[in-house]
Design an enzyme around this catalytic site. Structure first.
Site, short mmCIF file in Angstrom:
data_model
loop_
_atom_site.label_atom_id
_atom_site.label_comp_id
_atom_site.label_asym_id
_atom_site.label_seq_id
_atom_site.Cartn_x
_atom_site.Cartn_y
_atom_site.Cartn_z
N TYR A 112 27.85 47.97 7.51
CA TYR A 112 27.14 49.18 7.86
C TYR A 112 26.11 49.47 6.77
CZ TYR A 112 25.76 53.85 8.95
OH TYR A 112 24.99 54.94 9.25
N TRP A 114 21.47 50.13 6.05
CA TRP A 114 20.10 49.98 6.53
C TRP A 114 19.60 48.55 6.32
CZ3 TRP A 114 16.34 54.09 7.69
CH2 TRP A 114 16.95 55.33 7.92
#
Length: 774
Positions: A112, A114
């Site tokens: 998880y 960006w």
């Protein structure tokens, strides 16, 4: 003799830029020519690409390499550097062992984060694609950014698209809105960032246009910093986590004075009577009046009433930041805003209704044709298993236990192997001391990472990954007009490899290389991702340039839309022909679907439910300050934290903690002091910054300081997630409750322990004769 400077277009989540390269090194970055407000974060890229914290070679935790043990030494152990074949053989062997002994649901494909703005080398997508092709894994549902909204909104408005930025666009707002009420504010620091990158940072320009148009703007937030100067907004301080109560007070004013739009709620809403009964106190004997709301949220009743009546008297847009639903019971302010907007009767009208995400990311409300952005698909997960994203620690600590989520009951799997790439759970998760305990449970943890981050320091096998500028890619955001080429600028640093190739080699070892690559290498995939957009462009009667033309130019721009976008405009014009995808086809002010779940922590209508921790709780007698954590201005979450430009903004070498001067004076704290922020979950050190631009009883800390624990008793660097509560928002959404945390602050006495977050681990190199110390 020095080489000439070469120029290479690229993209990050904080903006497009051109990398300047000389003698094989990135020496600078120039903003994208079409960006009206470039983020200064692009200038950190040279320091990050050539950081002394780069992982030079594949590395294996010493105790794990010796006897596959001592998980309690994750974060303490040194590492042994090995060659790529050895490392990949170890990873492949562990994947095969765990699948054979325990099945695919013993593997957690975390990742998880960006990671890259590029769509091919997006680490989370590639991790899932690899693990799915190999037989599956346990996945995550939702996200930390707007996890509560994602699972609530489909029940009440039929979609969660508005929380992704698909809201009434700024053209419509500037032309028609007369009152903008921003719960949670519109902090410009967040508008530097967009998942998939930003060709144009448009928010400052739109806010300036809103001001020039004479829009009255009101920001409701504990901090004045959430109100940008460009908007010249009125600031209404509010106790954190109490926005739902204020919305109910406004709704009560409209109902009690007959100022709600009766025709709208009759035609477009379901469950109005049940909701009105609650607001007016017909069932529980407690009207949710403005005076009732004042006692909870601290906003004067007269202010609540004036704002409600003003909203009823002109075209009004209610805007909510993502942060409001990241508190305990975070579903309620989002549902409350939809209900309040319904009473005003302006949903589906230009410049009216509700909106989410202004000030939470770049691009919310951007005028943009409804065309797809570049995308790499992960494929189907054969294991068909996932957990709510914020329940990571619960899963690791309590395998076999059941949990409720969005009307269903699940069971936490028994995870033996964690595979993580492109994220930092020791930043974004809550109650990090509890996570650190849970992190000792898996047998093996594999991490891909360019730098020795806190997560890499807690892995058993670390594979060095390239940064964006060491590979080719394509990027673009669904809320930005630009599609951007990302051309490799420098050779991979050290022995790093890109994630796509790492997984390709592992897939070859597992016998499923073709399923993973589909026969495409890096450039073939980039071309394929680009061409996947062509059918949608042609359907819109637009011409997508040839790929080679795009690649040479470095970018293409979507044309501006031909008309303003208004959220739910078609539904308002003809609700029978364009029903919402809710059970009733209407806006749900009372949801029978949610009623059937039977959740006492998420009733079937908007409500005030006291959070587990807030300034009105009994715990506030012991922990009298409410901790508000926020996205920092000088990095993206924990990305860029080691950059010199970021480190120079720290206070006493630690993350700043913002205190009201009166709260500081009561504690003998002066500007620049090292302070200890603590509760019964943990403690961290920070550097005091004093400001009158926040509500008394509130302290503010940016997230993202690299986790630097001195045992479980003290985090030295200022990571506030050692303090935040790790419980779900409710059984409906199970979102993170990071913004419901009470703390105490005290001045640190004596010399503060040195920060060690940016010191790489001890390294040895494996040679033919054994491990040799470096």
């Amino acid at each position: 003799m020095s080489e000439a400077t070469s120029r290479h277009p690229s993209l990050s989540h904080w903006g497009a830029y051109t990398a300047l390269v000389r003698d094989g090194r990135v020496v600078g970055c120039e903003p994208f020519a079409h960006d009206q407000a470039p983020s200064p974060l692009i200038h950190t890229m040279p320091d990050m690409v050539h950081s002394p914290l780069r992982i030079a070679r594949p590395s294996v935790r010493a105790s794990w390499l010796k006897h596959r043990g001592a998980p309690e030494l994750r974060g303490v152990d040194g590492y042994v550097e090995v060659d790529w074949d050895t490392a990949l053989d170890l990873v492949h062997g562990e994947l095969q062992r765990v699948r054979a002994q325990h099945g695919p649901t013993a593997i957690f494909g975390g990742s998880y984060g960006w990671s890259s703005a590029g769509r091919l080398h997006h680490a989370r997508t590639l991790t899932h694609r690899f693990l799915y092709a190999g037989g599956g894994c346990v996945d995550q549902s939702g996200n930390y950014s707007w996890g509560a909204a994602q699972f609530l909104l489909p029940h009440i408005i039929g979609t969660y698209a508005p929380v992704t930025g698909r809201i009434t666009d700024w053209n419509s707002v500037v032309k028609h809105t007369r009152l903008l009420i921003a719960f949670g504010g519109i902090p410009l620091r967040n508008t530097q960032i967009a998942s998939g990158g930003a060709g144009d940072h448009s928010a400052p320009g739109w806010l300036a246009q809103a001001r020039q148009a004479g829009i009255r703007s009101v920001v409701i937030s504990p901090t004045r910093g959430d109100s940008p100067d460009a908007l010249a907004a009125e600031w209404i301080p509010i106790r954190p986590n109490t926005d739902a109560a204020m919305m109910l007070g406004m709704a009560h004013t409209l109902l009690a004075e007959g100022r709600h739009d009766q025709a709208f709620v009759a035609q477009y809403c379901n469950g109005f009577e049940a909701y009105a009964d609650y607001v007016l106190g017909r069932r529980d004997g407690q009207p949710k009046s403005a005076a009732w709301a004042e006692a909870i949220c601290g906003v004067p009743a007269a202010t609540i009433r004036e704002l409600a009546l003003a909203a009823a008297g002109c075209r009004t847009l209610l805007s909510l930041s993502w942060s409001l639903q990241r508190g305990h019971r975070g579903e309620q302010p989002y549902w409350g805003s939809v209900a309040l907007a319904a009473l005003l009767g302006q949903i589906g009208l230009p410049g009216g209704g509700f909106a989410f995400g202004h000030g939470s990311m770049n691009g919310a409300g951007n005028p943009r044709p409804d065309l797809p952005a570049p995308e790499m698909r992960a494929g189907r997960n054969p294991a068909a298993t996932s957990i709510p994203v914020a329940r990571l620690t619960d899963m690791l600590l309590t395998p076999g236990e059941s949990y409720e989520f969005n009307g269903k009951t699940g069971v936490y799997p028994d995870i033996r192997l964690v595979y993580w790439a492109g994220g930092n759970p020791f930043h974004h998760h809550q109650d990090l001391n509890r996570l650190a305990q849970a992190w000792t449970r898996p047998e093996t943890i594999v991490v891909h990472e360019p730098w020795w981050t806190p997560t890499a320091r807690r892995a058993d096998i670390v594979l060095p990954a390239t940064t964006t500028l060491e590979r080719n890619d394509i990027g673009g955001s669904s809320r930005d007009r630009y599609i951007l080429a990302m051309r490799q600028a420098v050779a991979p640093v050290g022995h790093s490899r890109n994630d796509f190739d790492i997984y390709r080699e592992l897939a070859a070892r597992g016998g499923f290389e073709q399923a993973y690559t589909e026969g495409r290498d890096e450039m073939a995939w980039i071309r394929h991702i680009y061409e996947q957009m062509r059918p949608a462009w042609e359907a819109a009667q637009l011409t997508l340039p040839a790929f080679d033309e795009f690649w040479d130019r470095g970018h293409i721009a979507l044309p501006p839309p031909t008309r303003d976008f208004v959220l739910f405009e078609q539904f308002r014009q003809d609700p029978a022909a364009h029903p919402l995808k809710t059970r009733s086809g209407k806006l749900e002010l009372h949801s029978e679907a949610i009623a059937e779940f039977g959740y006492d922590d998420c009733p079937p209508h908007p409500a005030w439910l006291p959070p587990v921790e807030w300034l009105g709780a009994e715990r506030a007698a012991r922990w009298p300050l409410h901790l508000v954590t926020c996205q920092p201005a000088d990095r993206l979450h924990s990305q860029l934290d080691p950059a010199p430009a970021t480190r120079q903004n720290k206070v006493a070498e630690r993350e700043a903690v913002l205190l009201h001067p009166d709260d500081a004076a009561e504690r003998g704290i002066a500007q620049g002091d090292v302070v200890r922020i603590f509760n019964d979950r943990g403690a961290c050190l920070g550097g005091a910054q004093l400001s009158g631009d926040l509500l008394r009883g509130v302290v503010v800390m940016p997230t993202g300081a690299w986790f630097d624990p001195q045992g479980a008793a003290l985090e030295r660097h200022g990571n506030p997630n050692v303090l935040t509560v790790d419980v779900g928002t409710s059984r409906l959404a199970q979102g993170p409750s990071a913004l419901s945390a009470l703390v105490q602050v005290e001045r640190w006495q004596g010399a503060a322990p040195a920060v060690q977050a940016f010191e790489p681990p001890a390294l040895e190199t494996l040679t033919d004769g054994g491990a040799a110390a470096r």
